[in-house]
Design an enzyme around this catalytic site. Structure first.
Site, PDB file in Angstrom:
ATOM      1  N   ARG A   1       0.794  -1.231   0.000  1.00 57.95           N
ATOM      2  CA  ARG A   1       0.000   0.000   0.000  1.00 57.95           C
ATOM      3  C   ARG A   1       0.826   1.280   0.000  1.00 57.95           C
ATOM      4  O   ARG A   1       0.314   2.331  -0.352  1.00 57.95           O
ATOM      5  CB  ARG A   1      -0.958   0.007   1.192  1.00 57.95           C
ATOM      6  CG  ARG A   1      -0.259   0.000   2.527  1.00 57.95           C
ATOM      7  CD  ARG A   1      -1.214  -0.262   3.677  1.00 57.95           C
ATOM      8  NE  ARG A   1      -0.526  -0.212   4.953  1.00 57.95           N
ATOM      9  CZ  ARG A   1       0.240  -1.183   5.441  1.00 57.95           C
ATOM     10  NH1 ARG A   1       0.425  -2.292   4.751  1.00 57.95           N
ATOM     11  NH2 ARG A   1       0.827  -1.058   6.604  1.00 57.95           N
TER      12      ARG A   1
ATOM     13  N   ASP B   1      -0.813   7.351  11.999  1.00 59.16           N
ATOM     14  CA  ASP B   1      -1.505   6.078  12.198  1.00 59.16           C
ATOM     15  C   ASP B   1      -1.880   5.857  13.655  1.00 59.16           C
ATOM     16  O   ASP B   1      -2.149   4.734  14.055  1.00 59.16           O
ATOM     17  CB  ASP B   1      -0.627   4.922  11.701  1.00 59.16           C
ATOM     18  CG  ASP B   1       0.674   4.841  12.478  1.00 59.16           C
ATOM     19  OD1 ASP B   1       0.926   5.718  13.325  1.00 59.16           O
ATOM     20  OD2 ASP B   1       1.440   3.895  12.244  1.00 59.16           O
ATOM     21  N   ASN B   2      -1.868   6.930  14.451  1.00 61.70           N
ATOM     22  CA  ASN B   2      -2.207   6.725  15.863  1.00 61.70           C
ATOM     23  C   ASN B   2      -2.876   7.958  16.447  1.00 61.70           C
ATOM     24  O   ASN B   2      -2.652   9.093  16.010  1.00 61.70           O
ATOM     25  CB  ASN B   2      -0.962   6.359  16.655  1.00 61.70           C
ATOM     26  CG  ASN B   2       0.003   7.518  16.737  1.00 61.70           C
ATOM     27  OD1 ASN B   2      -0.090   8.347  17.628  1.00 61.70           O
ATOM     28  ND2 ASN B   2       0.919   7.615  15.772  1.00 61.70           N
TER      29      ASN B   2
ATOM     30  N   ALA C   1      -2.607   9.410  19.388  1.00 55.27           N
ATOM     31  CA  ALA C   1      -1.806  10.373  20.160  1.00 55.27           C
ATOM     32  C   ALA C   1      -1.252  11.454  19.236  1.00 55.27           C
ATOM     33  O   ALA C   1      -1.314  12.654  19.550  1.00 55.27           O
ATOM     34  CB  ALA C   1      -0.676   9.647  20.881  1.00 55.27           C
TER      35      ALA C   1
ATOM     36  N   CYS D   1      -4.464  -0.542  11.547  1.00 54.41           N
ATOM     37  CA  CYS D   1      -4.161  -1.324  10.344  1.00 54.41           C
ATOM     38  C   CYS D   1      -3.484  -2.648  10.686  1.00 54.41           C
ATOM     39  O   CYS D   1      -3.550  -3.607   9.938  1.00 54.41           O
ATOM     40  CB  CYS D   1      -3.292  -0.508   9.397  1.00 54.41           C
ATOM     41  SG  CYS D   1      -4.142   0.957   8.798  1.00 54.41           S
TER      42      CYS D   1
END
Lengths: 83, 251
Positions: free
Chosen positions: B73, B130-131, B133, B189
């Site tokens: 990806r 991707d998080n 925080a 993911c």
């Protein structure tokens, strides 16, 4: 009647895209609708206890205390944070 | 704002042709400074679209190295890039695609210490992290520095897109949508999987919003767009600024 729809991963988790509940005192807020859905479907408890679940009434994002009346469309979906 | 060179006129002719962009828009893109946070599945196509469209100054931030499980990806990376820093590799590839733009690599994830320095430099932040925080931190920094923020996220077949514009007093912020006091979702993911094209669609939406915003076209705040990759449907939800929001509220 109140139409309840589930979007995104929630629909897969519950294996349900939409359902209807009767409008009344036990469904006059988002929180009460969640409570009723869990009573009717005990296997959904864990999913609906997840505080991060997002909710909308008639395509407007709202919190749990938001009022709901007959004819409204209530949507639930999970937040997405990956990337 | 200096005029476009003959080379730029030719290179960007198809977008200059659009009334909504024109030469002024292309110049605005060239002068823009954009920070992309996260050079993974969303950051790859976003950075590629913005670099190729001629956004003149890109800051790419990511502390991770390329892993083999990224390759299906994260389309800028190939096997030769394994174990190299993502922002570094992305910069190299993008500079090949468009040598005319400036790219600065930030080879660590932005934190509260490093973030403010870059927020002072840029016109726009695109959150491709991707998080949760990092997402809260970027929201907070953008509010403090009054820099617009384009939030994208995707897991499984689902994606979300939201523009936050702290220059607009009525704009809701990321924390209005998703209050920090509540439990963070565990799905990501790594736990539920992801498909490249779902990321591409969300990254495409983020890139489109970025180009429109930078070229002074109309863009909507307070609108959460939800993409369902199984039914191929988009849904829009209205979001309101929350007076009680700990990040942007009055309290």
């Amino acid at each position: 009647m109140i139409k309840v729809v589930f979007f995104a991963a929630l629909r897969e988790q519950l294996n349900c895209a939409e359902l209807e509940v009767n409008a009344g005192e036990n469904t006059d807020s988002i929180a009460k609708i969640k409570q009723l859905l869990v009573e009717q479907n005990p296997q959904w408890q864990e999913t609906f206890n997840n505080a991060s679940l997002l909710s909308a009434v008639n395509h407007e994002m709202v919190d749990g205390s938001h009022p709901v009346k007959s004819g409204d469309e209530v949507a639930f979906f999970p937040p997405v944070t990956g990337g | 704002m200096s005029v476009l060179s003959n080379n730029e006129q030719l290179r960007y002719s198809r977008q200059i042709m659009l009334n909504q962009i024109g030469e002024a828009g292309q110049q605005a893109l060239r002068n823009a400074k954009v920070l992309i946070v996260g050079m993974g599945g969303l950051g790859n196509p976003t950075a590629l679209y913005l670099a190729s469209a001629g956004v003149g100054n890109l800051y790419l931030a990511d502390g991770d190295n390329v892993e083999i499980s990224n390759l299906p990806r994260q389309i800028l990376f190939s096997e030769d890039d394994l174990q190299n820093n993502k922002a570094d590799v992305a910069s190299e590839k993008l500079q090949q695609q468009n040598p005319e733009i400036n790219i600065e690599v930030i080879d660590e994830m932005l934190d509260a210490e490093l973030g403010p320095y870059y927020l002072d430099l840029v016109d726009l932040v695109i959150d491709c992290s991707d998080n949760i925080a990092t997402r809260y931190l970027m929201n907070q920094l953008c509010l403090e520095h009054k820099v617009p923020l384009i939030v994208g996220a995707a897991t499984g077949f689902d994606g979300q897109h939201l523009l936050v514009d702290p220059r607009n007093p009525d704009s809701a912020c990321y924390q209005c949508l998703f209050p920090a006091s509540e439990k963070a979702p565990v799905n990501n993911c790594q736990t539920i999987g992801i498909l490249g094209p779902v990321l591409a669609i969300i990254a495409g939406m983020q890139s489109l919003t970025a180009i429109k915003l930078l070229t002074a076209n109309k863009v909507a705040v307070n609108q959460l767009s939800l993409f369902d990759g199984l039914s191929n449907q988009w849904r829009q939800f209205t979001l309101n600024k929350q007076a009680t929001c700990p990040a942007c509220g009055q309290a």
